[in-house]
Design an enzyme around this catalytic site. Structure first.
Site, PDB file in Angstrom:
ATOM      1  CB  CYS A  59      37.918  54.640  49.847  1.00  0.00           C
ATOM      2  SG  CYS A  59      38.550  52.937  49.960  1.00  0.00           S
ATOM      3  CB  CYS A 101      47.098  50.249  34.828  1.00  0.00           C
ATOM      4  SG  CYS A 101      48.857  50.673  34.851  1.00  0.00           S
ATOM      5  CB  CYS A 193      51.964  49.352  41.279  1.00  0.00           C
ATOM      6  SG  CYS A 193      51.476  51.031  40.823  1.00  0.00           S
TER       7      CYS A 193
END
Length: 321
Positions: A59, A101, A193
């Protein structure tokens, strides 16, 4: 007005929303937000990097990729340290966070000791009375089922950008891979999410296309993070021209109109917004912020600054037991 929940949004409709005069867009988003989400409460979420760096994905925005020259491996790896992670979760709850998270820099979840520890962490966070969210790349049906059994509230797996622009950002995983991961998560009964990033060189049409994919998922993701690129040295996008804060505001407002009942999360890049811009995002329909000093490997507004922000906006955080 009556909020209509749709899964048939056309690209041209979404482009038209993004191109509206800003005051008109904000007015429309505000109407939707007030009807679909009465009151002005904001969920506070804390994010901890459990496994940092060394990810096999390429990425272009990510300092955790092994293909990029950023070095983020200096911090402690917590992937087997269940007690230490739960201490961080407890501290986050005491600071006011409702959701905890946890992130693993993996291309996909692997079975073995780290996954068993992940399951313990999820169960422990739930026992604290918090929502538990995990982001760890792709996963199998069996792994999704086990995470559901452990009590996982939500699984984060962002689309990042549009299907059309995706290959410019990532080559090691396809867009279809991402969609199939979302399907496995949903099949296991875990909430989604799923959002994306602006400021990576994409066009307005790309932004509209990404929102179209998200809005036309049925049911829509329960949580939609809207991220702005944090250009990190050592990544291919380190010299990317910064996005305008009003562009992020437009994305928040349009996401709220398209997905009335989703929690729209003001996520990465928030530190680059001044207080007034953040308050406008809350006005436009953002009803969650990541809370704390760090957001995986980039900085985030400090806790005290966030408390001052919410006080200035006149909004209350969701209470937790």
């Amino acid at each position: 007005m009556t909020v209509a929940l749709r899964h048939d949004w056309e690209l041209a409709e979404i482009e038209a929303l993004l191109n509206l005069p800003l005051v008109d867009l904000l007015w429309q988003a505000q109407q939707v937000h007030r009807e679909a989400n009465p009151g002005y409460q904001v969920q506070l979420a804390s994010l901890l990097s459990v496994r940092t760096g060394g990810c096999e994905e390429d990425c272009a925005y990510c300092p955790q990729s092994m293909h990029n020259s950023s070095d983020v491996s200096g911090g402690p790896q917590l992937e087997l340290q269940v007690a230490a992670v739960l201490e961080r979760a407890k501290a986050a709850k005491e600071a006011g966070a409702q959701r905890f998270c946890m992130g693993w820099a993996w291309r996909e979840i692997r079975d073995g000791a780290p996954f068993e520890a992940m399951l313990e962490m999820v169960a422990g966070v739930k026992q604290l009375g918090m929502e538990a969210c995990v982001t760890a790349g792709m996963l199998s049906n069996g792994q999704a089922d086990r995470l559901a059994q452990a009590g996982l509230t939500s699984y984060n797996h962002n689309l990042d950008t549009s299907p059309e622009y995706y290959a410019e950002i990532i080559s090691t995983r396809t867009y279809q891979d991402r969609l199939e991961t979302l399907q496995r998560v949903r099949k296991a009964g875990i909430s989604l999410c799923c959002g994306g990033i602006i400021g990576m060189g994409e066009t307005l049409k790309d932004r509209a296309s990404m929102l179209q994919v998200l809005a036309n998922i049925d049911p829509q993701p329960e949580s939609v993070p809207i991220n702005g690129l944090v250009a990190v040295e050592g990544t291919p996008l380190e010299n990317q021209q910064p996005y305008e804060s009003l562009d992020l505001l437009r994305m928040v407002a349009t996401a709220r109109i398209l997905m009335p009942h989703s929690r729209v999360r003001l996520s990465a890049g928030r530190e680059q917004l001044n207080q007034e811009a953040q308050i406008l995002c809350l006005l436009a329909g953002a009803d969650s912020i990541f809370y704390g000093d760090t957001l995986l490997t980039t900085s985030n507004p400090a806790v005290e600054a966030d408390r001052a922000l919410l006080a200035a906006a006149g909004v209350q955080p969701f209470s937790i037991s």
